[in-house]
Design a protein around this motif. Structure first.
Motif, PDB file in Angstrom:
ATOM      1  N   ASP A 306       0.880  -1.162   0.000  1.00  0.00           N
ATOM      2  CA  ASP A 306       0.000   0.000   0.000  1.00  0.00           C
ATOM      3  C   ASP A 306       0.919   1.214   0.000  1.00  0.00           C
ATOM      4  O   ASP A 306       1.519   1.553   1.027  1.00  0.00           O
ATOM      5  N   LEU A 307       1.067   1.858  -1.167  1.00  0.00           N
ATOM      6  CA  LEU A 307       2.054   2.920  -1.292  1.00  0.00           C
ATOM      7  C   LEU A 307       1.655   4.188  -0.545  1.00  0.00           C
ATOM      8  O   LEU A 307       2.523   4.934  -0.078  1.00  0.00           O
ATOM      9  N   ASN A 308       0.362   4.434  -0.415  1.00  0.00           N
ATOM     10  CA  ASN A 308      -0.084   5.602   0.350  1.00  0.00           C
ATOM     11  C   ASN A 308       0.217   5.450   1.833  1.00  0.00           C
ATOM     12  O   ASN A 308       0.619   6.401   2.507  1.00  0.00           O
ATOM     13  N   GLU A 309       0.025   4.232   2.345  1.00  0.00           N
ATOM     14  CA  GLU A 309       0.286   3.952   3.756  1.00  0.00           C
ATOM     15  C   GLU A 309       1.759   3.625   4.016  1.00  0.00           C
ATOM     16  O   GLU A 309       2.163   3.439   5.164  1.00  0.00           O
ATOM     17  N   LYS A 310       2.543   3.524   2.927  1.00  0.00           N
ATOM     18  CA  LYS A 310       3.959   3.128   3.022  1.00  0.00           C
ATOM     19  C   LYS A 310       4.096   1.807   3.788  1.00  0.00           C
ATOM     20  O   LYS A 310       4.909   1.665   4.692  1.00  0.00           O
ATOM     21  N   LEU A 311       3.253   0.850   3.386  1.00  0.00           N
ATOM     22  CA  LEU A 311       3.213  -0.456   4.045  1.00  0.00           C
ATOM     23  C   LEU A 311       3.449  -1.560   3.025  1.00  0.00           C
ATOM     24  O   LEU A 311       2.806  -1.582   1.976  1.00  0.00           O
ATOM     25  N   THR A 312       4.378  -2.458   3.324  1.00  0.00           N
ATOM     26  CA  THR A 312       4.609  -3.639   2.486  1.00  0.00           C
ATOM     27  C   THR A 312       4.677  -4.876   3.373  1.00  0.00           C
ATOM     28  O   THR A 312       5.388  -4.885   4.385  1.00  0.00           O
ATOM     29  N   ILE A 313       3.944  -5.902   2.977  1.00  0.00           N
ATOM     30  CA  ILE A 313       3.961  -7.190   3.674  1.00  0.00           C
ATOM     31  C   ILE A 313       4.424  -8.255   2.693  1.00  0.00           C
ATOM     32  O   ILE A 313       3.911  -8.344   1.570  1.00  0.00           O
ATOM     33  N   ILE A 314       5.400  -9.043   3.099  1.00  0.00           N
ATOM     34  CA  ILE A 314       5.927 -10.111   2.250  1.00  0.00           C
ATOM     35  C   ILE A 314       5.894 -11.421   3.022  1.00  0.00           C
ATOM     36  O   ILE A 314       6.405 -11.503   4.148  1.00  0.00           O
ATOM     37  N   LEU A 315       5.284 -12.429   2.425  1.00  0.00           N
ATOM     38  CA  LEU A 315       5.210 -13.770   3.011  1.00  0.00           C
ATOM     39  C   LEU A 315       5.741 -14.773   1.998  1.00  0.00           C
ATOM     40  O   LEU A 315       5.266 -14.815   0.862  1.00  0.00           O
ATOM     41  N   LEU A 316       6.728 -15.569   2.395  1.00  0.00           N
ATOM     42  CA  LEU A 316       7.290 -16.603   1.532  1.00  0.00           C
ATOM     43  C   LEU A 316       7.255 -17.927   2.281  1.00  0.00           C
ATOM     44  O   LEU A 316       7.768 -18.028   3.403  1.00  0.00           O
ATOM     45  N   GLY A 317       6.638 -18.943   1.681  1.00  0.00           N
ATOM     46  CA  GLY A 317       6.524 -20.244   2.337  1.00  0.00           C
ATOM     47  C   GLY A 317       7.013 -21.383   1.467  1.00  0.00           C
ATOM     48  O   GLY A 317       7.060 -21.273   0.246  1.00  0.00           O
TER      49      GLY A 317
END
Length: 339
Positions: A306-317
């Motif tokens: 979310d570029l407006n919130e400056k939020l990145t979530i990354i999940l690798l399994g």
């Protein structure tokens, strides 16, 4: 009087910082509790990274490196990111367009004239948006990238007129890679390493076939059967940190410009169709949201920004259970102080 005002401002600032730090510490503890529960429930075995306001606030590993369940994962481990790797071939083509070496309106035949007549009808844009009409790869007879190319030469007819329908399949992606190789004279693997991984300092990322076997998480199912190795060029193994570096490079226009990023995020005009960026949302050509999931065997991957919130979530399994979106949604709710 001025002195006292200054003291009040300093005190108020420190109080706000303390409250913010306390709130974030609480959120991180909630995220950690969530992931521990997911791991204990058997629905997540892998690595996670959360970045907020351009700062990594959570970067942890849960579970095991392979089916033997004898060695614990660490954040240094690399995972196959499945379909997210399609962003690299798309980025490569838009880089070449910026250099004047191709146009997305060009037919495939301009760069690979040895293909059948359908290559006169299919454009590079069709490949980027999965609207080429090409049938899917005949996986039963494919043992190498040469086999993929030879099979493309045997296709007589397209499944539909290019640009009129959508079919998400890998022949589009392999053709992108072949075009990059034809134009640059480099292997696709070397091109991506030089023009995408290196500029973004993605030092542990590697395109298949894998040369450096160290810190490779092995995919396995819930019956503890390990995946077979990937024999085709184009798959990507990387860490959560390197995937964040790529996302940041892409979003900051370090790899391609704003117009190219917009082009890369366009999709066929029907619901539930993907662009080369997966799902991308723009407001007046400005990218504001970017999410892409991937699967390869029992590897699973998810990037949500979310570029407006400056939020990145990354999940690798490396033990597929299909719960990454639910986990990501829960993390987002925690960070937004929602239920």
């Amino acid at each position: 009087m001025y002195y006292y005002k200054k003291l009040v401002i300093i005190f108020t600032t420190l109080l706000l910082l303390a409250n913010h730090t306390f709130a974030q510490t609480k959120q991180i503890a909630q995220i950690d509790s969530l992931l521990k529960s997911a791991n204990q429930a058997g629905v997540f075995n892998g690595n996670i990274l959360v970045s907020k306001n351009n700062k990594v606030i959570y970067n942890t590993a849960f579970g095991f490196t392979d089916a033997s369940k004898t060695k614990k994962l660490t954040p240094d481990y690399r995972f196959n990111i499945g379909s997210i790797t399609k962003e690299f071939s798309g980025t490569a083509l838009l880089q070449l367009q910026e250099q004047g070496k191709l146009k997305v309106e060009d037919p495939v035949s301009k760069y690979i004239p040895e293909l059948p007549k359908w290559a006169n009808e299919v454009t590079i844009r069709n490949l980027l948006q999965y609207t080429s009409g090409l049938p899917n790869v005949n996986w039963k007879k494919i043992k190498s990238n040469k086999d993929v190319f030879d099979d493309l030469k045997l296709i007589d007819n397209l499944d539909f007129v290019p640009g009129t329908q959508y079919d998400y399949n890998m022949n589009n992606v392999f053709l992108r890679q072949f075009i990059v190789e034809k134009i640059t004279g480099m292997t696709y693997k070397n091109y991506v390493s030089k023009h995408i991984f290196r500029p973004c300092k993605m030092n542990s990322s590697e395109i298949t076939p894998i040369v450096v076997e160290k810190f490779i998480a092995k995919g396995f199912n819930n019956k503890l059967t390990e995946d077979k190795p990937d024999f085709l060029v184009g798959g990507t193994f990387l860490t959560t940190t390197d995937l964040l570096k790529f996302a940041n490079c892409l979003h900051s226009k370090k790899l391609i410009n704003e117009n190219s990023l917009f082009e890369l995020g366009q999709h066929f005009n029907l619901p539930d169709t993907q662009s080369s960026l997966g799902e991308a949302k723009f407001i007046t050509k400005k990218l504001v949201a970017h999410s892409h999931d991937g699967r390869a065997g029992n590897y699973e991957a998810l990037l949500v920004s979310d570029l407006n919130e400056k939020l990145t979530i990354i999940l690798l399994g490396n033990n597929y259970n299909g719960k990454l979106f639910e986990i990501s949604d829960a993390i987002t709710a925690i960070l937004k102080s929602e239920k």
